[in-house]
Design an enzyme around this catalytic site. Structure first.
Site, PDB file in Angstrom:
ATOM      1  CD  GLN A 168      -7.075  -4.887   3.824  1.00  0.00           C
ATOM      2  OE1 GLN A 168      -7.950  -5.581   4.007  1.00  0.00           O
ATOM      3  NE2 GLN A 168      -7.303  -3.430   3.514  1.00  0.00           N
TER       4      GLN A 168
ATOM      5  CE  LYS B 247      -7.309  -0.077   5.837  1.00  0.00           C
ATOM      6  NZ  LYS B 247      -8.082   0.511   4.738  1.00  0.00           N
TER       7      LYS B 247
ATOM      8  CB  CYS C 295      -3.604   3.457  -1.871  1.00  0.00           C
ATOM      9  SG  CYS C 295      -5.039   4.630  -1.574  1.00  0.00           S
TER      10      CYS C 295
ATOM     11  CG  HIS D 245      -1.950   1.060   1.299  1.00  0.00           C
ATOM     12  ND1 HIS D 245      -1.740   2.363   1.668  1.00  0.00           N
ATOM     13  CD2 HIS D 245      -3.418   0.782   1.161  1.00  0.00           C
ATOM     14  CE1 HIS D 245      -2.857   2.869   1.457  1.00  0.00           C
ATOM     15  NE2 HIS D 245      -3.763   2.003   1.228  1.00  0.00           N
TER      16      HIS D 245
ATOM     17  CG  ASP E 193      -0.007  -2.212   6.333  1.00  0.00           C
ATOM     18  OD1 ASP E 193      -0.708  -2.244   7.208  1.00  0.00           O
ATOM     19  OD2 ASP E 193       0.046  -1.504   5.233  1.00  0.00           O
TER      20      ASP E 193
END
Lengths: 420, 139
Positions: free
Chosen positions: A216, A239, A377, A136, A213
């Site tokens: 998700q 999220k 993104c 991302h 990261d």
């Protein structure tokens, strides 16, 4: 109080009892163009259950006050609720220490914090930072800014045709100049679940630090910082069925302790004088200014809500949805999936002959089906596949087979309109 | 029908006649398909309209009589229909006429604000804005 849904797994199919879960999500009372809302954009922002909305409102109605400084009861109650949230985050991440969980505005701020604080102190000219093609932008740009400032070099782990990382290339990229390996846990654009345990282990063997990261991953799988041995891990609450404007930077205590503060201001200091300032302890050293109090408390409610369902049940649900969706979409000759890695998160990225992703998104929208259309993104991975963008359908705990049926019906309409 | 033979009034009349949203899209897409092929030379960053989620190009040409004619294209079908609509609204007018045109009113008449996703609407207004900037530069 948060009421955990303990009995919402329906029998046999692996699916959760979606009808019951949807009762917790007021948004699904809405109609879009007089049609039921088919929400397939959880990977961008998940909807919030009433448990989260109630927690945010409850704190505002019962003990809303600035935290960490009040001598009066409201402030102390609010402080307690906020710090309870931090303990919930620690347990959620299976982190060793509560003060390893820094509250930030979101994953983007968490990565910027590490790049600016750890990075400025530890990266010099000629040092190397390893990223991947499928990151991302939030896990690219902060490192580019740092590299530019320091004269460091960005190296990129490439992917194959399925959007799976080439681990041999990664092994070859690692060397004594590698200082940071920053990789997404699950790709938001193409769904790949990266082998982060291996990635972290290999980074450590080369003497590098690893940042993951986890945006998700946090809404979908059980996380364990101690087992993963991640140095830094970030996620955003929005999220994961929580509020916007709040998220977490996990960092190993020794690393965070050694890092200089990033933002200066209130809450992050012990003493201030014009001769010099001493900084507060972890995690407050990195939490300058009045924080997002209701957000932190809403985030706790979201984590409690997911824990109440249980990650085994969430996994089974999402696996069942993915299997159903992949089977349903295989019926379209005009559709090509982008990202077909063996290990995938609960999202499908695709393009279709005859229609641009934005055409598809628009026609689906008109049928009440909310998907993401665009580059997500993540332009480097779009460039890798030679595409301006894709359509992305992503799933959450409130989706069922009916949502996928409506997606499929919508795509038939796309074919009908654009000719196939 | 060739694109030159279509007038804005034809489009307004047809839109008023169609009730179904998908028929309206079909009509818009057809309109886009009738757009004359854009000269490849115009497909550069300089003529790209920013603010559109898909790629959009608008290339102005000034005629001897001081009117602005536009070429345009997009990689998305529905947006290409919107580009065609822009040309029907603005192409062939003098810069002063273009600046005096209330495109928003036309788009509202077509009910496009309600029927296009917000991002798409942004692209539409980005096009209107770009044409205004071009007209100003020729005024």
């Amino acid at each position: 109080m948060v009421n955990a849904n303990l009995d919402i797994k329906s029998q046999g199919t692996g699916l959760l009892d979606v009808a019951k879960i949807r009762e917790d999500f007021p948004i699904f009372k809405q109609k879009v163009y007089s049609k039921p809302l088919t929400f397939l954009d959880t990977a961008a922002s998940a909807q919030k259950p009433k448990q989260v909305l109630d927690a945010e409102r409850n704190i505002s109605e019962t003990c809303y006050a600035n935290i960490h400084r009040g001598v009066y009861k409201f402030s102390q109650d609010a402080t307690q609720a906020y710090e309870d949230a931090r303990e919930t985050v620690r347990a959620f991440l299976s982190a060793e220490h509560t003060n390893e969980c820094v509250f930030v505005r979101g994953a983007t701020e968490g990565i910027n914090l590490v790049a600016q604080s750890w990075g400025r102190a530890n990266i010099s000219a000629g040092d190397e930072i390893i990223l991947t093609t499928i990151e991302h932008h939030s896990n690219i740009v902060p490192w580019q800014m740092l590299a530019e400032e320091k004269g460091a070099i960005i190296r990129v782990i490439p992917v194959d045709d399925t959007a799976t990382l080439d681990m041999d290339v990664y092994a070859n990229l690692l060397n004594e100049r590698t200082k940071m390996v920053a990789v997404g846990h699950i790709s938001n654009a193409v769904g790949t679940i990266n082998p982060i345990a291996d990635i972290i282990r290999m980074a450590h063997s080369a003497g590098a630090v690893a940042l993951i990261d986890g945006c998700q991953a946090a809404p979908h799988m059980r996380l364990n910082m101690q087992a993963l041995d991640a140095d830094f891990y970030v996620f955003s609450a929005h999220k994961a069925y929580g509020p916007t404007g709040i998220g977490v930077l996990y960092g190993k205590q020794a690393l965070l302790d050694a890092m200089p503060p990033w933002h200066g201001g209130g809450d992050m200091i012990k003493t201030v004088s014009f001769e010099g300032t001493t900084y507060n302890d972890l995690p407050y050293k990195f939490e300058a200014g009045t924080p997002h109090i209701t957000g932190g408390i809403g985030m706790k409610a979201a984590l409690d809500y997911m824990n109440g369902i249980g990650f085994d049940a969430i996994n089974a649900h999402e696996n069942a949805l993915m299997a159903y969706a992949l089977d349903a979409l295989s019926g379209f000759n005009s559709l090509r999936q982008i990202g077909t890695s063996k290990d995938r998160g609960a999202l499908i990225s695709f393009v279709m002959d005859h229609a641009h992703p934005h055409d598809i998104g628009t026609i689906l929208d008109r049928q009440g089906v909310a998907v993401r259309a665009g580059h997500h993104c993540a332009q480097p991975v779009m460039d890798h596949f030679g595409l301006p963008g894709t359509v992305r359908a992503s799933f959450g705990i409130y989706n069922d087979y009916g949502d996928i049926d409506r997606l499929v019906a919508g795509l038939h309409k796309v074919n009908e309109i654009f000719g196939s | 029908m060739a694109f030159e033979d279509i007038s804005l009034n034809d489009v307004l009349d047809t839109f008023a006649f169609i009730d179904d949203w998908d028929e309206r899209y079909r009509y818009l897409i057809d309109l886009g398909r009738q757009l004359p092929l854009m000269d490849e030379a115009g497909r550069t960053d300089a003529f790209k309209v920013r603010g559109c989620q898909s790629q959009v190009w608008l290339v102005p040409h000034l005629s001897d009589r001081g009117c602005l004619f536009f070429e345009g294209d997009s990689d998305a079908h529905i947006v290409k229909g919107l580009v065609a609509l822009m040309l029907l609204i603005f192409s062939g007018k003098t810069p002063a006429e273009i600046l005096a045109t209330d495109a928003k009113a036309v788009l509202e008449q077509l009910d496009l604000k309600g029927h296009l996703s917000p991002m798409r609407a942004n692209g539409l207004f980005a096009m209107v804005e770009r044409i205004g900037v071009i007209a100003k530069s020729y005024e």
